[in-house]
Design a protein around this motif. Structure first.
Motif, short mmCIF file in Angstrom:
data_model
loop_
_atom_site.label_atom_id
_atom_site.label_comp_id
_atom_site.label_asym_id
_atom_site.label_seq_id
_atom_site.Cartn_x
_atom_site.Cartn_y
_atom_site.Cartn_z
N ALA A 9 0.82 -1.21 0.00
CA ALA A 9 0.00 0.00 0.00
C ALA A 9 0.86 1.27 0.00
O ALA A 9 0.41 2.33 0.41
N GLY A 10 2.11 1.14 -0.45
CA GLY A 10 2.97 2.32 -0.58
C GLY A 10 3.78 2.66 0.65
O GLY A 10 4.47 3.67 0.67
N GLN A 11 3.72 1.84 1.70
CA GLN A 11 4.47 2.14 2.91
C GLN A 11 5.91 1.67 2.79
O GLN A 11 6.17 0.61 2.23
N LEU A 12 6.81 2.46 3.36
CA LEU A 12 8.24 2.14 3.34
C LEU A 12 8.71 1.75 4.73
O LEU A 12 8.15 2.20 5.73
N VAL A 13 9.73 0.93 4.79
CA VAL A 13 10.33 0.62 6.09
C VAL A 13 10.97 1.89 6.63
O VAL A 13 11.41 2.75 5.85
N PRO A 14 11.01 2.05 7.95
CA PRO A 14 11.60 3.27 8.53
C PRO A 14 13.01 3.51 8.03
O PRO A 14 13.84 2.60 7.99
N GLY A 15 13.27 4.74 7.60
CA GLY A 15 14.59 5.12 7.12
C GLY A 15 14.83 4.89 5.64
O GLY A 15 15.85 5.31 5.10
N ALA A 16 13.89 4.23 4.96
CA ALA A 16 14.06 3.94 3.53
C ALA A 16 13.78 5.20 2.70
O ALA A 16 12.93 6.02 3.06
#
Length: 81
Positions: A9-16
């Protein structure tokens, strides 16, 4: 046997970094810019379905390494007698 689907759904891992994740996913899926843009439209997109638990985990881990947060969802299939 439980089956699963992998969605994004377009979410990135933290810091990406967004551009780097887009490049990673383009390489991973061998997709053009237009198809990658669709993944980041904000809608939940099913990437793969009917996976067993091991296959679902493999996809989840691969997407995570690329910087994307994958959604693993169980497919509740009711058996008809």
């Amino acid at each position: 046997m439980s089956l699963y689907e992998i969605a994004f759904a377009g979410q990135l891992v933290p810091g990406a970094q967004l551009e780097l994740v887009k490049e990673n996913l383009a390489r991973l899926f061998q997709a053009d810019e237009q198809r990658i843009a669709l993944l980041f439209s904000g809608r939940r997109i099913v990437i793969k379905s009917n996976l067993d638990a091991a296959g679902a985990e493999k996809y989840r881990a691969t997407l995570e390494r690329a910087g994307a947060v994958a959604i693993v969802q169980s497919l509740d299939i009711e058996e008809v007698e």
